[in-house]
Design an enzyme around this catalytic site. Structure first.
Site, PDB file in Angstrom:
ATOM      1  N   ASP A  80     -22.189  24.833  18.376  1.00  0.00           N
ATOM      2  CA  ASP A  80     -21.461  23.637  17.807  1.00  0.00           C
ATOM      3  C   ASP A  80     -21.706  22.249  18.805  1.00  0.00           C
ATOM      4  OD1 ASP A  80     -20.086  22.192  16.217  1.00  0.00           O
ATOM      5  OD2 ASP A  80     -18.247  23.002  16.717  1.00  0.00           O
ATOM      6  N   CYS A 121     -15.865  25.064   5.938  1.00  0.00           N
ATOM      7  CA  CYS A 121     -14.623  24.887   7.069  1.00  0.00           C
ATOM      8  C   CYS A 121     -13.903  23.800   6.758  1.00  0.00           C
ATOM      9  CB  CYS A 121     -15.086  24.981   8.359  1.00  0.00           C
ATOM     10  SG  CYS A 121     -13.792  25.631   9.617  1.00  0.00           S
TER      11      CYS A 121
END
Length: 206
Positions: free
Chosen positions: A127, A8
């Site tokens: 996360d 990412c």
């Protein structure tokens, strides 16, 4: 099972190609203006066009409005959307594309209660709970991840070559999502770190 890998916060075509060459399944474009990895639509299109076949592009948003998301979809054509803010289930599902919903983990957060309304998600992502909405290299206590979830599980937050194998063995996720752990500077990926990270993922799979 082979653990899928997403790199990412890609900001350069060369980094996208390095991720693909190392075996990444997907790359992520960040459309959150406060992120140091934020991309314009034009830059994201340029990077997307540099991708080889069979590598997905993922568009990441944090509390964007519907016109912003629709603009990215119309011009970048991502395969997947990823929502990291306080978006509602109906908001995430309205765009006609598969989506991932993130839960920011900390003690006291009931992840299943938060995520169950997002039953239409392609996957749930776990996360770290940080003010920056990710990308700072801070991990969380993996024991907080539920042992049984109804959607494919993606693990993120502070992953790097040094800990990803242990994380996979502990959590057994469908996929892992890494950003700062494969960087030489914010938004600048390191091809050697990407390759080493994916090699550790493969070792854990074995």
């Amino acid at each position: 099972m082979r653990t899928r890998v997403k790199i990412c916060g890609i900001t350069r075509p060369a980094d996208a190609f390095a991720a693909a060459a190392a075996g990444a399944d997907a790359i992520g474009f960040v459309f959150y203006p406060l992120s140091p990895r934020f991309l314009s639509v034009e830059r994201a299109r340029e990077i997307r066009d540099a991708l080889p076949p069979f590598v997905q592009s993922v568009a990441l948003f944090v509390n964007a409005d519907a016109p912003q998301v629709s603009q990215v979809i119309g011009r970048v054509h991502p395969a997947l959307l990823q929502f990291h803010g306080e978006e509602s289930p109906d908001f995430c599902a309205q765009f006609g594309l598969p989506f991932v919903k993130a839960c920011r983990m900390k003690k006291g957060v009931d992840a299943l209660e938060y995520l169950r309304p997002f039953s239409r998600a392609a996957a749930w992502l776990f996360d770290s709970h940080v003010p920056e909405f990710g990308g700072v290299g801070e991990s969380f206590d993996w024991s907080l991840v539920p042992t049984s979830v109804e959607r494919p599980l993606i693990l993120s937050g502070g992953l790097a070559r040094e800990n990803v194998a242990a994380a996979i063995r502990r959590v057994r996720p469908w996929g892992v999502d890494v950003s700062s752990g494969v960087e030489s500077a914010k938004g600048i990926k390191d091809a050697a770190k990407i390759a080493a990270f994916i090699a550790e993922v493969r070792n854990a799979d074995v």
